[in-house]
Design a protein around this motif. Structure first.
Motif, mmCIF file in Angstrom:
data_model
loop_
_atom_site.group_PDB
_atom_site.id
_atom_site.type_symbol
_atom_site.label_atom_id
_atom_site.label_comp_id
_atom_site.label_asym_id
_atom_site.label_seq_id
_atom_site.Cartn_x
_atom_site.Cartn_y
_atom_site.Cartn_z
ATOM 1 N N HIS A 165 -5.915 -5.998 -6.394
ATOM 2 C CA HIS A 165 -4.860 -6.247 -7.384
ATOM 3 C C HIS A 165 -4.047 -5.010 -7.746
ATOM 4 O O HIS A 165 -3.179 -5.098 -8.609
ATOM 5 C CB HIS A 165 -5.397 -6.909 -8.662
ATOM 6 N N MET A 166 -4.306 -3.849 -7.125
ATOM 7 C CA MET A 166 -3.483 -2.671 -7.395
ATOM 8 C C MET A 166 -2.121 -2.872 -6.749
ATOM 9 O O MET A 166 -2.003 -3.528 -5.699
ATOM 10 C CB MET A 166 -4.136 -1.405 -6.826
ATOM 11 N N GLU A 167 -1.091 -2.336 -7.359
ATOM 12 C CA GLU A 167 0.257 -2.421 -6.806
ATOM 13 C C GLU A 167 0.442 -1.315 -5.766
ATOM 14 O O GLU A 167 0.024 -0.180 -5.976
ATOM 15 C CB GLU A 167 1.300 -2.265 -7.909
ATOM 16 N N VAL A 168 1.064 -1.663 -4.647
ATOM 17 C CA VAL A 168 1.392 -0.683 -3.610
ATOM 18 C C VAL A 168 2.886 -0.406 -3.718
ATOM 19 O O VAL A 168 3.690 -1.341 -3.656
ATOM 20 C CB VAL A 168 1.040 -1.206 -2.193
ATOM 21 N N ILE A 169 3.245 0.855 -3.908
ATOM 22 C CA ILE A 169 4.657 1.216 -4.047
ATOM 23 C C ILE A 169 5.025 2.300 -3.052
ATOM 24 O O ILE A 169 4.198 3.131 -2.666
ATOM 25 C CB ILE A 169 4.994 1.672 -5.485
ATOM 26 N N GLY A 170 6.281 2.254 -2.637
ATOM 27 C CA GLY A 170 6.791 3.265 -1.720
ATOM 28 C C GLY A 170 7.058 4.567 -2.458
ATOM 29 O O GLY A 170 7.022 4.629 -3.689
ATOM 30 N N ALA A 171 7.353 5.619 -1.710
ATOM 31 C CA ALA A 171 7.656 6.924 -2.287
ATOM 32 C C ALA A 171 8.865 6.863 -3.215
ATOM 33 O O ALA A 171 9.016 7.696 -4.102
ATOM 34 C CB ALA A 171 7.890 7.929 -1.167
ATOM 35 N N ASP A 172 9.706 5.832 -3.017
ATOM 36 C CA ASP A 172 10.903 5.656 -3.833
ATOM 37 C C ASP A 172 10.655 4.749 -5.042
ATOM 38 O O ASP A 172 11.575 4.400 -5.770
ATOM 39 C CB ASP A 172 12.036 5.091 -2.981
ATOM 40 N N GLY A 173 9.400 4.348 -5.264
ATOM 41 C CA GLY A 173 9.055 3.507 -6.404
ATOM 42 C C GLY A 173 9.234 2.021 -6.169
ATOM 43 O O GLY A 173 8.986 1.218 -7.056
ATOM 44 N N VAL A 174 9.643 1.618 -4.973
ATOM 45 C CA VAL A 174 9.871 0.204 -4.651
ATOM 46 C C VAL A 174 8.539 -0.506 -4.384
ATOM 47 O O VAL A 174 7.674 0.022 -3.673
ATOM 48 C CB VAL A 174 10.794 0.081 -3.415
ATOM 49 N N HIS A 175 8.369 -1.690 -4.964
ATOM 50 C CA HIS A 175 7.177 -2.513 -4.762
ATOM 51 C C HIS A 175 7.078 -2.921 -3.292
ATOM 52 O O HIS A 175 8.005 -3.481 -2.734
ATOM 53 C CB HIS A 175 7.269 -3.760 -5.654
ATOM 54 N N VAL A 176 5.933 -2.620 -2.673
ATOM 55 C CA VAL A 176 5.699 -2.981 -1.274
ATOM 56 C C VAL A 176 4.734 -4.152 -1.179
ATOM 57 O O VAL A 176 4.870 -5.006 -0.306
ATOM 58 C CB VAL A 176 5.150 -1.762 -0.486
ATOM 59 N N GLY A 177 3.780 -4.219 -2.093
ATOM 60 C CA GLY A 177 2.812 -5.298 -2.047
ATOM 61 C C GLY A 177 1.747 -5.135 -3.112
ATOM 62 O O GLY A 177 1.814 -4.238 -3.948
ATOM 63 N N THR A 178 0.747 -6.013 -3.022
ATOM 64 C CA THR A 178 -0.395 -5.991 -3.923
ATOM 65 C C THR A 178 -1.651 -5.978 -3.072
ATOM 66 O O THR A 178 -1.763 -6.752 -2.114
ATOM 67 C CB THR A 178 -0.393 -7.238 -4.838
ATOM 68 N N VAL A 179 -2.590 -5.116 -3.410
ATOM 69 C CA VAL A 179 -3.818 -4.978 -2.635
ATOM 70 C C VAL A 179 -4.667 -6.235 -2.741
ATOM 71 O O VAL A 179 -4.962 -6.706 -3.838
ATOM 72 C CB VAL A 179 -4.636 -3.754 -3.115
ATOM 73 N N ASP A 180 -5.048 -6.773 -1.581
ATOM 74 C CA ASP A 180 -5.996 -7.883 -1.522
ATOM 75 C C ASP A 180 -7.376 -7.313 -1.202
ATOM 76 O O ASP A 180 -8.387 -7.897 -1.539
ATOM 77 C CB ASP A 180 -5.560 -8.884 -0.457
ATOM 78 N N GLY A 181 -7.395 -6.156 -0.552
ATOM 79 C CA GLY A 181 -8.649 -5.500 -0.206
ATOM 80 C C GLY A 181 -8.400 -4.384 0.787
ATOM 81 O O GLY A 181 -7.270 -4.159 1.220
#
Length: 88
Positions: free
Chosen positions: A10-26
């Motif tokens: 459930h952690m948020e994955v963000i790019g170096a530019d702060g853009v949302h890339v996804g959510t950790v499933d595992g």
């Protein structure tokens, strides 16, 4: 430095530019598994053609883990080009 033990579901994955890339499933091996709902990541110009299956991000792209976010070394748009699809 390994970030494996710090990355949680459930952690948020963000790019170096702060853009949302996804959510950790595992974490599976040396890859972060993103939730299916983020398969068509909300990156400018992205399409949902791969929607419905898991995508993976290499742990090699992880720059750090801060709070509930996984920050990548690549921008959101570039990170999407490195995504791999799962065999589902």
């Amino acid at each position: 430095m390994s970030h494996h033990d710090k990355i949680k579901e459930h952690m948020e994955v963000i790019g170096a530019d702060g853009v949302h890339v996804g959510t950790v499933d595992g974490v599976e091996g040396d890859r972060i598994k993103l939730t299916k709902k983020d398969s068509g990541a909300q990156v400018e110009g992205a399409t949902g053609e791969h929607e419905g299956h898991h995508h993976y991000i290499s742990m090699g792209l992880v720059a750090g883990v801060e709070g509930d976010q996984v920050r990548l070394s690549a921008t959101g748009a570039n990170a999407q080009t490195f995504e791999e699809e799962g065999g589902e």
